[in-house]
Design a protein around this motif. Sequence first.
Motif, PDB file in Angstrom:
ATOM      1  N   ASP A  14       0.823  -1.212   0.000  1.00  0.00           N
ATOM      2  CA  ASP A  14       0.000   0.000   0.000  1.00  0.00           C
ATOM      3  C   ASP A  14       0.859   1.265   0.000  1.00  0.00           C
ATOM      4  OD1 ASP A  14       0.749  -0.592   2.668  1.00  0.00           O
ATOM      5  OD2 ASP A  14      -0.991   0.465   3.477  1.00  0.00           O
ATOM      6  N   GLN A  15       2.030   1.210   0.612  1.00  0.00           N
ATOM      7  CA  GLN A  15       2.945   2.348   0.595  1.00  0.00           C
ATOM      8  C   GLN A  15       3.518   2.553  -0.808  1.00  0.00           C
ATOM      9  OE1 GLN A  15       5.253   0.603   3.864  1.00  0.00           O
ATOM     10  NE2 GLN A  15       5.150   2.612   4.838  1.00  0.00           N
ATOM     11  N   ILE A  16       3.863   1.466  -1.459  1.00  0.00           N
ATOM     12  CA  ILE A  16       4.409   1.523  -2.820  1.00  0.00           C
ATOM     13  C   ILE A  16       3.354   2.058  -3.778  1.00  0.00           C
ATOM     14  CG2 ILE A  16       5.285   0.127  -4.737  1.00  0.00           C
ATOM     15  CD1 ILE A  16       7.322   0.542  -2.448  1.00  0.00           C
ATOM     16  N   LEU A  17       2.125   1.572  -3.644  1.00  0.00           N
ATOM     17  CA  LEU A  17       1.045   2.036  -4.509  1.00  0.00           C
ATOM     18  C   LEU A  17       0.808   3.537  -4.322  1.00  0.00           C
ATOM     19  CD1 LEU A  17      -1.082   1.394  -6.601  1.00  0.00           C
ATOM     20  CD2 LEU A  17      -2.623   0.739  -4.740  1.00  0.00           C
ATOM     21  N   ALA A  18       0.879   4.022  -3.101  1.00  0.00           N
ATOM     22  CA  ALA A  18       0.692   5.451  -2.837  1.00  0.00           C
ATOM     23  C   ALA A  18       1.775   6.287  -3.525  1.00  0.00           C
ATOM     24  CB  ALA A  18       0.685   5.711  -1.328  1.00  0.00           C
ATOM     25  N   ILE A  19       2.998   5.797  -3.531  1.00  0.00           N
ATOM     26  CA  ILE A  19       4.104   6.498  -4.200  1.00  0.00           C
ATOM     27  C   ILE A  19       3.837   6.570  -5.705  1.00  0.00           C
ATOM     28  CG2 ILE A  19       6.567   6.326  -4.814  1.00  0.00           C
ATOM     29  CD1 ILE A  19       6.915   5.014  -1.955  1.00  0.00           C
ATOM     30  N   ALA A  20       3.445   5.447  -6.292  1.00  0.00           N
ATOM     31  CA  ALA A  20       3.167   5.403  -7.733  1.00  0.00           C
ATOM     32  C   ALA A  20       1.960   6.279  -8.073  1.00  0.00           C
ATOM     33  CB  ALA A  20       2.931   3.968  -8.175  1.00  0.00           C
ATOM     34  N   GLU A  21       0.914   6.212  -7.276  1.00  0.00           N
ATOM     35  CA  GLU A  21      -0.286   7.011  -7.543  1.00  0.00           C
ATOM     36  C   GLU A  21       0.005   8.502  -7.476  1.00  0.00           C
ATOM     37  OE1 GLU A  21      -3.207   5.534  -4.782  1.00  0.00           O
ATOM     38  OE2 GLU A  21      -3.926   4.037  -6.222  1.00  0.00           O
ATOM     39  N   GLN A  22       0.840   8.901  -6.535  1.00  0.00           N
ATOM     40  CA  GLN A  22       1.179  10.319  -6.406  1.00  0.00           C
ATOM     41  C   GLN A  22       1.831  10.833  -7.691  1.00  0.00           C
ATOM     42  OE1 GLN A  22       3.968  11.174  -3.248  1.00  0.00           O
ATOM     43  NE2 GLN A  22       3.424  13.333  -3.231  1.00  0.00           N
ATOM     44  N   ASP A  23       2.740  10.069  -8.266  1.00  0.00           N
ATOM     45  CA  ASP A  23       3.374  10.470  -9.510  1.00  0.00           C
ATOM     46  C   ASP A  23       2.393  10.379 -10.681  1.00  0.00           C
ATOM     47  OD1 ASP A  23       6.108  11.010 -10.959  1.00  0.00           O
ATOM     48  OD2 ASP A  23       5.102   9.443 -12.119  1.00  0.00           O
TER      49      ASP A  23
END
Length: 79
Positions: A14-23
């Motif tokens: 979920d942390q990785i997905l948040a990083i990708a979604e932000q970009d």
Amino acid sequence: MTPVLTKSPTLAADQILAIAEQDAVRAYGDLSGFRSQLALEADGWHVDFELKDPNVFGGGPHYVIDPHSGAILSKRYEQ
């Protein structure tokens, strides 16, 4: 004796997905037309945004993210 960690723990999906979604939001705006897929591979987390509608042309962003630091190692946009 307690073992010493030489690397930080792997970040959660979920942390990785948040990083990708932000970009991805910066590049695409609305992501509601995409389905996200995550896979932890030898070279890092792979995050792919695929179009939900197979009849729409184009594609979404694709990332490889460092599992320890969360840094985006590579990204590719399909528009």
